[in-house]
Design a protein around this motif. Structure first.
Motif, PDB file in Angstrom:
ATOM      1  N   LYS A  73       0.994  -1.130   0.117  1.00  0.00           N
ATOM      2  CA  LYS A  73      -0.003  -0.106   0.239  1.00  0.00           C
ATOM      3  C   LYS A  73       0.965   1.180   0.092  1.00  0.00           C
ATOM      4  O   LYS A  73       2.098   1.115   0.085  1.00  0.00           O
ATOM      5  N   TRP A  74       0.343   2.514  -0.038  1.00  0.00           N
ATOM      6  CA  TRP A  74       1.056   3.629  -0.059  1.00  0.00           C
ATOM      7  C   TRP A  74       1.575   3.690   1.328  1.00  0.00           C
ATOM      8  O   TRP A  74       1.243   3.225   2.370  1.00  0.00           O
ATOM      9  N   ASP A  75       3.091   4.255   1.323  1.00  0.00           N
ATOM     10  CA  ASP A  75       3.676   4.393   2.389  1.00  0.00           C
ATOM     11  C   ASP A  75       3.215   5.568   3.453  1.00  0.00           C
ATOM     12  O   ASP A  75       2.888   5.433   4.510  1.00  0.00           O
ATOM     13  N   TYR A  76       2.859   6.623   2.567  1.00  0.00           N
ATOM     14  CA  TYR A  76       2.513   7.821   3.170  1.00  0.00           C
ATOM     15  C   TYR A  76       1.302   8.636   2.288  1.00  0.00           C
ATOM     16  O   TYR A  76       1.392   8.447   1.053  1.00  0.00           O
ATOM     17  N   MET A  77       0.451   9.299   3.010  1.00  0.00           N
ATOM     18  CA  MET A  77      -0.499  10.236   2.507  1.00  0.00           C
ATOM     19  C   MET A  77      -0.516  11.470   2.841  1.00  0.00           C
ATOM     20  O   MET A  77      -0.823  11.450   4.350  1.00  0.00           O
ATOM     21  N   ILE A  78      -0.072  12.386   2.316  1.00  0.00           N
ATOM     22  CA  ILE A  78      -0.011  13.852   3.154  1.00  0.00           C
ATOM     23  C   ILE A  78      -1.201  14.696   2.362  1.00  0.00           C
ATOM     24  O   ILE A  78      -1.277  14.873   1.172  1.00  0.00           O
ATOM     25  N   LEU A  79      -1.941  15.011   3.369  1.00  0.00           N
ATOM     26  CA  LEU A  79      -3.324  15.894   2.810  1.00  0.00           C
ATOM     27  C   LEU A  79      -3.252  17.256   3.385  1.00  0.00           C
ATOM     28  O   LEU A  79      -3.018  17.435   4.551  1.00  0.00           O
ATOM     29  N   ASP A  80      -3.203  18.016   2.516  1.00  0.00           N
ATOM     30  CA  ASP A  80      -3.303  19.464   2.892  1.00  0.00           C
ATOM     31  C   ASP A  80      -4.642  19.892   3.172  1.00  0.00           C
ATOM     32  O   ASP A  80      -5.796  19.108   2.456  1.00  0.00           O
ATOM     33  N   GLU A  81      -5.286  20.863   3.680  1.00  0.00           N
ATOM     34  CA  GLU A  81      -6.516  21.273   4.128  1.00  0.00           C
ATOM     35  C   GLU A  81      -7.453  20.120   4.490  1.00  0.00           C
ATOM     36  O   GLU A  81      -8.250  19.514   4.203  1.00  0.00           O
ATOM     37  N   GLY A  82      -6.991  19.426   5.690  1.00  0.00           N
ATOM     38  CA  GLY A  82      -7.325  18.304   6.464  1.00  0.00           C
ATOM     39  C   GLY A  82      -8.967  18.451   6.803  1.00  0.00           C
ATOM     40  O   GLY A  82      -9.580  17.524   6.947  1.00  0.00           O
ATOM     41  N   HIS A  83      -9.335  19.624   6.902  1.00  0.00           N
ATOM     42  CA  HIS A  83     -10.913  19.884   7.289  1.00  0.00           C
ATOM     43  C   HIS A  83     -11.590  19.349   6.297  1.00  0.00           C
ATOM     44  O   HIS A  83     -12.778  19.137   6.494  1.00  0.00           O
ATOM     45  N   LYS A  84     -11.278  19.165   4.922  1.00  0.00           N
ATOM     46  CA  LYS A  84     -12.088  18.554   3.996  1.00  0.00           C
ATOM     47  C   LYS A  84     -12.474  16.972   4.244  1.00  0.00           C
ATOM     48  O   LYS A  84     -13.360  16.430   3.645  1.00  0.00           O
ATOM     49  N   ILE A  85     -11.568  16.356   5.216  1.00  0.00           N
ATOM     50  CA  ILE A  85     -11.805  14.979   5.410  1.00  0.00           C
ATOM     51  C   ILE A  85     -12.142  14.706   6.912  1.00  0.00           C
ATOM     52  O   ILE A  85     -12.390  13.636   7.422  1.00  0.00           O
ATOM     53  N   LYS A  86     -12.483  15.924   7.406  1.00  0.00           N
ATOM     54  CA  LYS A  86     -12.917  15.789   9.186  1.00  0.00           C
ATOM     55  C   LYS A  86     -14.012  15.017   9.304  1.00  0.00           C
ATOM     56  O   LYS A  86     -13.969  14.308  10.201  1.00  0.00           O
ATOM     57  N   ASN A  87     -14.996  15.027   8.409  1.00  0.00           N
ATOM     58  CA  ASN A  87     -16.266  14.360   8.707  1.00  0.00           C
ATOM     59  C   ASN A  87     -16.245  12.955   7.979  1.00  0.00           C
ATOM     60  O   ASN A  87     -16.144  12.963   6.850  1.00  0.00           O
ATOM     61  N   HIS A  88     -16.182  12.002   8.739  1.00  0.00           N
ATOM     62  CA  HIS A  88     -15.570  10.664   8.260  1.00  0.00           C
ATOM     63  C   HIS A  88     -16.936  10.078   7.349  1.00  0.00           C
ATOM     64  O   HIS A  88     -16.993   8.932   6.749  1.00  0.00           O
ATOM     65  N   LEU A  89     -18.170  10.877   7.297  1.00  0.00           N
ATOM     66  CA  LEU A  89     -19.420  10.349   6.607  1.00  0.00           C
ATOM     67  C   LEU A  89     -19.293  10.745   5.131  1.00  0.00           C
ATOM     68  O   LEU A  89     -20.014  10.230   4.507  1.00  0.00           O
ATOM     69  N   ILE A  90     -18.614  11.871   4.793  1.00  0.00           N
ATOM     70  CA  ILE A  90     -18.561  12.523   3.374  1.00  0.00           C
ATOM     71  C   ILE A  90     -17.730  11.586   2.509  1.00  0.00           C
ATOM     72  O   ILE A  90     -16.725  10.642   2.890  1.00  0.00           O
ATOM     73  N   GLY A  91     -17.956  11.649   1.296  1.00  0.00           N
ATOM     74  CA  GLY A  91     -17.441  11.125   0.081  1.00  0.00           C
ATOM     75  C   GLY A  91     -15.918  11.110   0.068  1.00  0.00           C
ATOM     76  O   GLY A  91     -15.156  10.160  -0.251  1.00  0.00           O
ATOM     77  N   THR A  92     -15.391  12.265   0.019  1.00  0.00           N
ATOM     78  CA  THR A  92     -13.986  12.517   0.216  1.00  0.00           C
ATOM     79  C   THR A  92     -13.210  11.870   1.197  1.00  0.00           C
ATOM     80  O   THR A  92     -12.343  11.184   1.101  1.00  0.00           O
ATOM     81  N   SER A  93     -13.744  11.879   2.305  1.00  0.00           N
ATOM     82  CA  SER A  93     -13.118  11.120   3.533  1.00  0.00           C
ATOM     83  C   SER A  93     -13.305   9.632   3.410  1.00  0.00           C
ATOM     84  O   SER A  93     -11.953   9.023   3.723  1.00  0.00           O
ATOM     85  N   LYS A  94     -14.038   9.119   2.759  1.00  0.00           N
ATOM     86  CA  LYS A  94     -14.469   7.586   2.621  1.00  0.00           C
ATOM     87  C   LYS A  94     -13.333   7.338   1.591  1.00  0.00           C
ATOM     88  O   LYS A  94     -12.666   6.475   1.706  1.00  0.00           O
ATOM     89  N   ALA A  95     -13.226   8.091   0.517  1.00  0.00           N
ATOM     90  CA  ALA A  95     -12.331   7.830  -0.554  1.00  0.00           C
ATOM     91  C   ALA A  95     -11.072   7.720  -0.002  1.00  0.00           C
ATOM     92  O   ALA A  95     -10.179   6.804  -0.371  1.00  0.00           O
ATOM     93  N   VAL A  96     -10.522   8.800   0.644  1.00  0.00           N
ATOM     94  CA  VAL A  96      -9.108   8.653   1.140  1.00  0.00           C
ATOM     95  C   VAL A  96      -8.744   7.513   1.913  1.00  0.00           C
ATOM     96  O   VAL A  96      -8.045   6.969   1.916  1.00  0.00           O
ATOM     97  N   ARG A  97      -9.898   7.072   2.736  1.00  0.00           N
ATOM     98  CA  ARG A  97      -9.474   5.962   3.636  1.00  0.00           C
ATOM     99  C   ARG A  97      -9.667   4.767   2.871  1.00  0.00           C
ATOM    100  O   ARG A  97      -8.983   3.653   3.120  1.00  0.00           O
ATOM    101  N   GLN A  98     -10.278   4.630   1.668  1.00  0.00           N
ATOM    102  CA  GLN A  98     -10.107   3.325   0.943  1.00  0.00           C
ATOM    103  C   GLN A  98      -8.932   3.042   0.387  1.00  0.00           C
ATOM    104  O   GLN A  98      -8.400   2.157   0.186  1.00  0.00           O
ATOM    105  N   ILE A  99      -7.962   4.022   0.067  1.00  0.00           N
ATOM    106  CA  ILE A  99      -6.861   4.081  -0.641  1.00  0.00           C
ATOM    107  C   ILE A  99      -5.782   3.516   0.535  1.00  0.00           C
ATOM    108  O   ILE A  99      -5.154   2.610   0.396  1.00  0.00           O
TER     109      ILE A  99
END
Length: 95
Positions: free
Chosen positions: A69-95
């Protein structure tokens, strides 16, 4: 690129063709480096961005080494994935 010339840095963005994005993903997965993308691209393409299949080793059609799997994932503007129920947050966790 200017500050890390020895590091491979490639884009995964809608400004380049789908074929080029896939080629960049495969190159980073197999040779290492940094893949630059956006939350929108992750949300739309998360299924294709998993690198386990790209990095597994096969011989005679059999898997001889599992992919990684990916070793690291660096995410700028973390507030975009703060809510674990939204699509972007789910997609990031799938990777």
């Amino acid at each position: 690129e200017k500050w890390c010339r020895a590091t491979r840095i490639l884009k995964y963005h809608s400004s380049i063709s789908k074929k080029k994005r896939q080629k960049n993903l495969e190159k980073i997965a197999t040779k290492g480096g940094i893949l630059i993308t956006t939350y929108g691209m992750v949300q739309k393409n998360f299924a294709a961005m998993g690198i386990e299949k790209l990095t597994e080793k096969k011989r005679d059609g059999r898997v001889i080494r599992e992919g990684h799997k990916w070793d690291y994932m660096i995410l700028d503007e973390g507030h975009k994935i703060k809510n674990h129920l939204i699509g972007t947050s789910k997609a990031v966790r799938q990777i």
